[in-house]
Write a protein that holds these residues in place. Structure first.
Motif, PDB file in Angstrom:
ATOM      1  N   LEU A 134      86.781  29.080  16.558  1.00 41.08           N
ATOM      2  CA  LEU A 134      85.603  29.108  16.965  1.00 41.08           C
ATOM      3  C   LEU A 134      84.781  27.886  17.368  1.00 41.08           C
ATOM      4  CD1 LEU A 134      83.754  31.421  16.092  1.00 41.08           C
ATOM      5  CD2 LEU A 134      83.455  31.065  14.456  1.00 41.08           C
ATOM      6  N   ALA A 135      85.422  26.834  16.960  1.00 48.66           N
ATOM      7  CA  ALA A 135      84.476  25.758  17.571  1.00 48.66           C
ATOM      8  C   ALA A 135      84.675  25.521  19.105  1.00 48.66           C
ATOM      9  CB  ALA A 135      84.968  24.476  16.609  1.00 48.66           C
ATOM     10  N   ALA A 136      86.148  25.742  19.097  1.00 54.74           N
ATOM     11  CA  ALA A 136      86.696  26.052  19.990  1.00 54.74           C
ATOM     12  C   ALA A 136      85.641  26.594  21.439  1.00 54.74           C
ATOM     13  CB  ALA A 136      88.155  25.140  20.926  1.00 54.74           C
TER      14      ALA A 136
ATOM     15  N   THR B  75      83.378  26.846  24.705  1.00 54.99           N
ATOM     16  CA  THR B  75      83.388  27.009  25.918  1.00 54.99           C
ATOM     17  C   THR B  75      82.568  28.491  25.828  1.00 54.99           C
ATOM     18  OG1 THR B  75      85.739  27.490  26.195  1.00 54.99           O
ATOM     19  CG2 THR B  75      84.536  28.681  27.600  1.00 54.99           C
ATOM     20  N   LEU B  76      81.854  28.481  25.492  1.00 54.90           N
ATOM     21  CA  LEU B  76      80.622  29.611  25.740  1.00 54.90           C
ATOM     22  C   LEU B  76      79.439  28.400  26.160  1.00 54.90           C
ATOM     23  CD1 LEU B  76      78.794  32.166  25.620  1.00 54.90           C
ATOM     24  CD2 LEU B  76      77.780  31.113  22.998  1.00 54.90           C
TER      25      LEU B  76
ATOM     26  N   GLY C 113      82.622  34.424  33.480  1.00 61.26           N
ATOM     27  CA  GLY C 113      82.030  33.246  31.469  1.00 61.26           C
ATOM     28  C   GLY C 113      83.018  34.735  29.959  1.00 61.26           C
ATOM     29  N   ALA C 114      83.056  35.548  30.785  1.00 60.02           N
ATOM     30  CA  ALA C 114      82.769  35.882  29.282  1.00 60.02           C
ATOM     31  C   ALA C 114      84.934  36.304  29.345  1.00 60.02           C
ATOM     32  CB  ALA C 114      82.587  37.244  29.572  1.00 60.02           C
ATOM     33  N   GLN C 115      85.651  36.106  30.270  1.00 57.27           N
ATOM     34  CA  GLN C 115      86.537  36.073  30.101  1.00 57.27           C
ATOM     35  C   GLN C 115      87.116  34.761  30.080  1.00 57.27           C
ATOM     36  OE1 GLN C 115      89.137  37.856  33.428  1.00 57.27           O
ATOM     37  NE2 GLN C 115      87.767  38.334  34.822  1.00 57.27           N
ATOM     38  N   ASP C 116      86.776  33.670  30.598  1.00 56.84           N
ATOM     39  CA  ASP C 116      87.142  32.392  30.023  1.00 56.84           C
ATOM     40  C   ASP C 116      86.952  31.981  28.911  1.00 56.84           C
ATOM     41  OD1 ASP C 116      87.023  31.889  32.995  1.00 56.84           O
ATOM     42  OD2 ASP C 116      84.943  30.459  32.966  1.00 56.84           O
ATOM     43  N   VAL C 117      85.963  32.857  28.167  1.00 53.80           N
ATOM     44  CA  VAL C 117      85.558  32.768  26.509  1.00 53.80           C
ATOM     45  C   VAL C 117      86.649  33.057  25.999  1.00 53.80           C
ATOM     46  CG1 VAL C 117      84.340  33.294  24.601  1.00 53.80           C
ATOM     47  CG2 VAL C 117      83.260  32.635  26.715  1.00 53.80           C
ATOM     48  N   LEU C 118      86.962  34.431  26.614  1.00 54.08           N
ATOM     49  CA  LEU C 118      87.693  35.325  25.578  1.00 54.08           C
ATOM     50  C   LEU C 118      89.328  34.552  26.118  1.00 54.08           C
ATOM     51  CD1 LEU C 118      87.044  38.711  26.769  1.00 54.08           C
ATOM     52  CD2 LEU C 118      87.113  38.384  24.113  1.00 54.08           C
ATOM     53  N   LYS C 119      89.303  34.030  27.652  1.00 52.85           N
ATOM     54  CA  LYS C 119      90.660  33.398  27.131  1.00 52.85           C
ATOM     55  C   LYS C 119      90.580  32.396  26.035  1.00 52.85           C
ATOM     56  CE  LYS C 119      91.387  34.671  32.121  1.00 52.85           C
ATOM     57  NZ  LYS C 119      91.614  33.769  33.947  1.00 52.85           N
TER      58      LYS C 119
END
Length: 263
Positions: A9-11, A15-16, A71-77
């Motif tokens: 979660l911290a990582a 990213t977010l 942005g959403a894809q980066d977070v999900l990756k």
């Protein structure tokens, strides 16, 4: 929350934070992702499988959520790359990231206060809470009910998005529990804590400022106030911050006096 989830979660939060101007659309997409992963044991299992190569898990994100913003894809990756304690905590993590995205997107909106206000409405109407938590009636009816309730006030787009999502996808959790969790996450994102203040009479602006300043000094950080008018307090204040309770109410003093007299 397991230690693996804490690190994952911290990582993901980093990213977010690095994303360029997360918007409410980012929050909406992350909420949609949380729902999709929650509803598919195959998808949640694949994303949470620590034995699968990270690249393979990222490819799943691209395949399933390729229509989402960068942005959403980066977070999900990042979510897919990290190791989570279990699939359920992975879903909870995505949901938390969505709540944080909403807080970032609307920095000037008192999301905590709006969620708290809605929570008080539910607390005062047991039948409403039962209706929102019931499996009877369907998602459409619940969404329509929430829209009518929110239309009566001036609830922000961010809070409306979160409340509507919680009602549509409670995953077996009570709506007030979800609202309390969201308030805590928003406060954490904004670097402050929330104090719930029980008082017999409304506080003036000056009283709110003095109390907030005093608590901020005590807890070494910004403290936001959620005020509950509670006649049972009689006089004085009862303040709760997380597990800490500061009870300076007259009712508490009377109860203490009765106990001493009885003992």
């Amino acid at each position: 929350m397991g230690s693996a989830t804490t690190q994952a979660l911290a990582a993901s939060i980093k990213t977010l934070a690095a994303a360029k101007d997360p918007s409410l659309d980012t929050a909406r997409e992350l909420l949609a992702a949380a729902r999709a992963v929650s509803e598919s044991s195959q998808l949640s299992g694949a994303l949470a499988d620590p034995s699968a190569p990270a690249v393979a898990r990222q490819n799943i994100v691209t395949t399933v959520f390729g229509a989402f913003s960068a942005g959403a894809q980066d977070v999900l990756k990042t979510v897919a790359t990290e190791r989570w304690s279990n699939a359920g905590e992975l879903v909870d993590g995505i949901e938390e990231l969505a709540i944080r995205a909403a807080a970032i997107a609307e920095p000037g909106v008192d999301i905590e206060g709006e969620l708290f206000g809605f929570s008080r409405v539910i607390a005062a109407n047991p039948e409403l809470e039962l209706a929102l938590g019931s499996r009877v009636g369907g998602e459409g009816a619940k969404s329509a009910l929430i829209e009518r309730l929110l239309a009566e006030g001036s609830t922000s787009a961010a809070s409306t998005l979160l409340i509507t999502s919680f009602v549509r996808e409670p995953r077996g959790r009570r709506i007030r529990r979800l609202l309390n969790r969201a308030m805590s996450i928003v406060s954490s994102q904004r670097g402050r804590v929330v104090a719930t203040v029980h008082t017999a009479a409304p506080l003036s602006d000056a009283q709110r400022t003095r109390l907030s300043d005093s608590l901020s000094r005590r807890y070494d950080g910004q403290v936001a106030l959620n005020v509950v008018i509670d006649p049972a307090v009689v006089g004085g204040l009862r303040v709760q911050i997380a597990d800490d309770v500061i009870d300076g109410s007259i009712s508490a003093r009377l109860a203490d006096l009765r106990q001493k007299l009885a003992g």
